[in-house]
Write an enzyme that holds these catalytic residues in place. Structure first.
Site, PDB file in Angstrom:
ATOM      1  N   GLU A 258       0.265 -33.488 -93.300  1.00 25.42           N
ATOM      2  CA  GLU A 258      -0.463 -34.886 -93.363  1.00 25.42           C
ATOM      3  C   GLU A 258       0.294 -35.802 -92.690  1.00 25.42           C
ATOM      4  O   GLU A 258       1.459 -35.876 -92.999  1.00 25.42           O
ATOM      5  CB  GLU A 258      -0.771 -35.217 -94.805  1.00 25.42           C
ATOM      6  CG  GLU A 258      -1.800 -34.224 -95.599  1.00 25.42           C
ATOM      7  CD  GLU A 258      -1.802 -34.521 -96.930  1.00 25.42           C
ATOM      8  OE1 GLU A 258      -1.517 -35.319 -97.521  1.00 25.42           O
ATOM      9  OE2 GLU A 258      -2.665 -33.669 -97.764  1.00 25.42           O
ATOM     10  N   HIS A 281      -6.357 -37.610 -98.198  1.00 22.87           N
ATOM     11  CA  HIS A 281      -5.745 -37.186 -99.448  1.00 22.87           C
ATOM     12  C   HIS A 281      -5.849 -38.453-100.608  1.00 22.87           C
ATOM     13  O   HIS A 281      -4.923 -38.884-101.074  1.00 22.87           O
ATOM     14  CB  HIS A 281      -4.299 -36.943 -99.289  1.00 22.87           C
ATOM     15  CG  HIS A 281      -3.466 -36.208-100.503  1.00 22.87           C
ATOM     16  ND1 HIS A 281      -2.378 -35.464-100.078  1.00 22.87           N
ATOM     17  CD2 HIS A 281      -3.901 -36.293-101.630  1.00 22.87           C
ATOM     18  CE1 HIS A 281      -2.134 -35.085-101.180  1.00 22.87           C
ATOM     19  NE2 HIS A 281      -2.751 -35.279-102.499  1.00 22.87           N
TER      20      HIS A 281
HETATM   21  N1  LIG Z   1      -6.099 -34.695-103.707  1.00 21.27           N
HETATM   22  C1  LIG Z   1      -5.554 -35.227-104.906  1.00 21.27           C
HETATM   23  O1  LIG Z   1      -5.534 -36.476-104.536  1.00 21.27           O
HETATM   24  C2  LIG Z   1      -4.805 -34.979-105.971  1.00 21.27           C
HETATM   25  C3  LIG Z   1      -4.961 -35.567-106.883  1.00 21.27           C
HETATM   26  C4  LIG Z   1      -4.417 -35.087-108.379  1.00 21.27           C
HETATM   27  C5  LIG Z   1      -3.922 -33.702-108.355  1.00 21.27           C
HETATM   28  N2  LIG Z   1      -4.194 -32.902-107.040  1.00 21.27           N
HETATM   29  C6  LIG Z   1      -3.668 -31.274-107.224  1.00 21.27           C
HETATM   30  O2  LIG Z   1      -4.846 -30.727-107.840  1.00 21.27           O
HETATM   31  C7  LIG Z   1      -4.187 -29.524-108.245  1.00 21.27           C
HETATM   32  C8  LIG Z   1      -4.869 -29.437-109.614  1.00 21.27           C
HETATM   33  O3  LIG Z   1      -4.035 -30.371-110.557  1.00 21.27           O
HETATM   34  P1  LIG Z   1      -4.007 -30.278-112.193  1.00 21.27           P
HETATM   35  O4  LIG Z   1      -3.543 -31.461-112.721  1.00 21.27           O
HETATM   36  O5  LIG Z   1      -5.525 -29.632-112.776  1.00 21.27           O
HETATM   37  O6  LIG Z   1      -3.042 -29.097-112.401  1.00 21.27           O
HETATM   38  P2  LIG Z   1      -2.692 -28.109-113.439  1.00 21.27           P
HETATM   39  O7  LIG Z   1      -1.369 -27.491-113.501  1.00 21.27           O
HETATM   40  O8  LIG Z   1      -3.135 -28.814-114.642  1.00 21.27           O
HETATM   41  O9  LIG Z   1      -3.840 -26.680-113.302  1.00 21.27           O
HETATM   42  C9  LIG Z   1      -3.421 -26.021-112.139  1.00 21.27           C
HETATM   43  C10 LIG Z   1      -3.958 -24.549-112.599  1.00 21.27           C
HETATM   44  O10 LIG Z   1      -4.070 -23.753-111.712  1.00 21.27           O
HETATM   45  C11 LIG Z   1      -4.049 -22.535-112.209  1.00 21.27           C
HETATM   46  N3  LIG Z   1      -3.571 -21.535-111.104  1.00 21.27           N
HETATM   47  C12 LIG Z   1      -2.488 -21.556-110.179  1.00 21.27           C
HETATM   48  N4  LIG Z   1      -2.466 -20.669-109.373  1.00 21.27           N
HETATM   49  C13 LIG Z   1      -3.428 -19.968-109.458  1.00 21.27           C
HETATM   50  C14 LIG Z   1      -4.158 -19.030-108.736  1.00 21.27           C
HETATM   51  N5  LIG Z   1      -3.559 -18.440-107.321  1.00 21.27           N
HETATM   52  N6  LIG Z   1      -5.453 -18.602-108.816  1.00 21.27           N
HETATM   53  C15 LIG Z   1      -6.148 -18.905-109.902  1.00 21.27           C
HETATM   54  N7  LIG Z   1      -5.432 -20.278-110.663  1.00 21.27           N
HETATM   55  C16 LIG Z   1      -4.239 -20.587-110.402  1.00 21.27           C
HETATM   56  C17 LIG Z   1      -2.836 -22.691-113.370  1.00 21.27           C
HETATM   57  O11 LIG Z   1      -2.769 -21.651-114.095  1.00 21.27           O
HETATM   58  C18 LIG Z   1      -3.491 -23.901-113.909  1.00 21.27           C
HETATM   59  O12 LIG Z   1      -4.234 -23.450-114.930  1.00 21.27           O
HETATM   60  C19 LIG Z   1      -2.645 -29.531-108.093  1.00 21.27           C
HETATM   61  O13 LIG Z   1      -2.324 -28.878-107.025  1.00 21.27           O
HETATM   62  C20 LIG Z   1      -2.690 -30.866-107.848  1.00 21.27           C
HETATM   63  O14 LIG Z   1      -1.400 -31.117-106.948  1.00 21.27           O
HETATM   64  C21 LIG Z   1      -4.637 -33.309-105.916  1.00 21.27           C
END
Ligand SMILES: NC(=O)c1ccc[n+]([C@@H]2O[C@H](COP(=O)([O-])OP(=O)(O)OC[C@H]3O[C@@H](n4cnc5c(N)ncnc54)[C@H](O)[C@@H]3O)[C@@H](O)[C@H]2O)c1
Length: 397
Positions: A258, A281
Site C-alpha cells: 500500500e 484501507h
Molecule cells: N481494513 C481495515 O481498515 C481494518 C480495520 C480493522 C481490522 N482489520 C483487519 O481485520 C481482520 C480481522 O480483525 P478482528 O479484529 O476481527 O481480528 P480477530 O483476531 O478478532 O479475528 C480474526 C479471526 O480469524 C481467525 N482466523 C485466523 N486465520 C484463519 C484462517 N486461515 N482461516 C479461518 N479463520 C482464521 C482467528 O481464529 C480469529 O477468530 C484483521 O486482519 C485486522 O487486521 C482491517
C-alpha cells in the site's frame, strides 16, 4: 505527570488526560530522529499513531516514560521487546473500529449485489440503464464469513438482521451467534456462499491463503470481499475470476503493498474492472472510531497511572486489583523468575507490613505484581524492594 500526544490524536484524549490531572502537550504530526528523542526526554506518557517509530534508541532516551498509548490498532511501529525491557507499558485500541469495518462490509455487499457501481457509472456518463438483471436482495442470500473474530462475529449479527443466512469458517473453536452455522472446512463454506468475506488476522501462515483454488470453489456469480489484510489474497487470481465473469463483483480495502503517503500513485490488477469497489484501507476509518480510540486508549493510560491496571496491555501481563480503601499500592515489574513474590512478602513480613490485597501475573520475561499495603508503611520498604535484584521498575500508584 506529563503526556506528549503526537500525530493528531483525537481531542477527547487530551480532554480525558487533562481531566485526570496530567499536563498534556500535543503535536499535529509524527516526530522522528533527534526531534523525537528530545521530545520524549521528560514525559511519562507518550501517545502516538502509526507513523512514529519507537525504536530502542528512542525508548532509551526516555528514562521517565511509564506508558505508551498507540492510538490505533497496530503496534508494529513500537519495539515491544525494548519497551518491556524498559518497563514501559504499551496499550492500543483493538476493538474501536470493529463496527466501522462491519458497516462498510454491509454497504459493499449491498452495493455489489445490486450492481450499484455499474448503474452509478452509467448514469454519471449520461446513460439510462434501468434493469433488474443481475440485481438481488440480501434477504435469503447466504453470507460466508472466513474468520469469526471481533469483526466477523459482529458482521454475522448485522447480516442476520438483514435476513441473510450466515455460515462461518474459523480455524479456532468459536461460539456462533444467532443462527450462524459453523462450517467444518473452508471448502464447505465456499460451496454454499453467495457472498464470501475475509476477516482473518494477519498471522504469517495466512499469507496467500485465498488464491485461484479457493476462488474456483466459490459459486458462479458470487461476490467476494477482503477488508482484512492485503497479503492473504492473490489479487491477480481475483482479477482473473472477475474478468472471466465467474464472480459477479468484489470489494477490496487492503492490498499486499500500500502507498505510504497521501496522493501517492496506486496500481493493482483490479483497477478498472467492472463491479469492483476499491478503497484505500479505510474500512476502519470513521470519525466515531477515531473518537472511540481516543477515549479507549487514554482511559487505559489513566488506569495504568492511577491503579497500575494492565488490562489489555499489549506487552505486560494483564492484571487489575480492586483498591483496598485508604491503602498504598506497590506496582512492581520484575524479571519472571521464581521467588520474587516470596522475597517481596518476606520483606513485608520482616517489616510487619500487612498485605491488604495482592495479585501477580507473569508473561514471557516479566512478572507484574500489585500489592496494597497500609499507607503508613516504613519508608525503607520501598527502597528495599527497589533494590531487589529482579526489580525492573517499582512505582507507588
Ligand atoms: N481494513 C481495515 O481498515 C481494518 C480495520 C480493522 C481490522 N482489520 C483487519 O481485520 C481482520 C480481522 O480483525 P478482528 O479484529 O476481527 O481480528 P480477530 O483476531 O478478532 O479475528 C480474526 C479471526 O480469524 C481467525 N482466523 C485466523 N486465520 C484463519 C484462517 N486461515 N482461516 C479461518 N479463520 C482464521 C482467528 O481464529 C480469529 O477468530 C484483521 O486482519 C485486522 O487486521 C482491517
Amino acid at each position: 505527570m506529563r503526556a506528549l500526544l503526537l500525530e493528531n490524536v483525537h481531542p477527547d484524549a487530551v480532554t480525558f488526560l487533562a481531566g485526570a490531572g496530567i499536563e498534556v502537550r500535543t503535536e499535529p504530526g509524527a516526530l522522528e530522529g533527534a526531534d523525537l528523542i528530545a521530545a520524549v526526554r521528560d514525559v511519562q506518557l507518550l501517545g502516538i499513531r502509526s507513523k512514529t517509530q519507537l525504536t530502542p534508541e528512542v525508548l532509551d532516551a526516555a528514562p521517565g516514560l511509564l506508558a505508551v498509548g498507540a492510538f490505533c490498532i497496530g503496534t508494529n511501529q513500537i519495539d515491544l521487546a525494548s519497551a518491556t525491557a524498559a518497563g514501559v507499558a504499551v496499550f492500543n485500541a483493538p476493538y474501536s473500529n470493529t463496527r466501522s469495518v462491519v458497516e462498510l462490509a454491509i454497504a459493499e455487499m449491498i452495493a455489489l449485489t445490486r450492481r450499484l457501481t455499474e448503474k452509478n457509472r452509467a448514469l454519471h456518463g449520461g446513460v439510462w440503464d434501468k434493469s433488474a438483471s443481475g440485481a438481488h436482495e440480501m434477504r435469503g442470500r447466504t453470507l460466508g464469513i472466513v474468520g469469526y473474530g471481533n469483526i466477523g462475529s459482529q458482521l454475522s449479527v448485522l447480516a442476520e438482521a438483514l435476513g441473510m443466512h450466515v455460515v462461518c469458517f474459523d480455524t479456532a473453536e468459536k461460539l456462533m451467534l444467532g443462527n450462524a452455522r459453523a462450517c467444518a472446512t473452508l471448502d464447505e463454506l465456499l460451496a454454499v456462499s453467495d457472498i464470501v468475506t475475509l476477516h482473518v488476522d494477519g498471522r504469517p501462515g495466512n499469507a496467500g491463503m485465498f488464491g485461484a483454488a479457493q476462488l474456483a470453489r466459490m459459486k458462479p456469480g458470487a461476490v467476494f470481499l477482503n477488508l482484512s489484510r492485503g497479503f492473504v489474497l492473490d489479487n491477480g487470481a481475483l482479477s482473473d475470476a472477475l474478468a472471466s465473469g465467474r464472480l459477479a463483483g468484489a470489494a477490496i480495502d487492503v492490498f499486499p503493498s500500500e502507498p505510504l503517503h497521501q496522493g501517492d500513485p496506486f496500481e493493482s490488477a483490479l483497477c478498472g474492472l467492472p463491479n469492483v469497489i476499491l478503497t484505500p484501507h479505510i474500512a476502519g476509518s470513521t470519525e466515531e472510531a477515531q473518537q472511540d480510540i481516543g477515549r479507549f486508549v487514554s482511559a487505559k493510560l489513566r488506569d495504568y497511572l492511577a491503579e497500575g491496571t494492565t488490562t489489555l496491555s499489549v506487552n505486560l501481563p494483564p492484571i487489575a486489583l480492586p483498591r483496598s480503601p485508604g491503602s498504598c499500592r506497590l506496582a512492581l515489574l520484575h524479571d519472571n523468575t521464581p521467588g520474587v513474590l516470596a522475597d517481596v512478602n518476606g520483606l513485608l513480613g520482616d517489616l510487619e507490613v500487612n498485605v491488604e490485597g495482592q495479585v501477580l501475573a507473569t508473561h514471557g520475561e516479566v512478572g507484574y505484581l500489585l500489592t496494597d499495603i497500609a499507607a503508613d508503611h516504613p519508608a525503607e520498604l520501598v527502597e528495599k524492594i527497589a533494590a531487589m535484584p529482579h526489580t525492573r521498575r517499582l512505582r507507588l500508584a
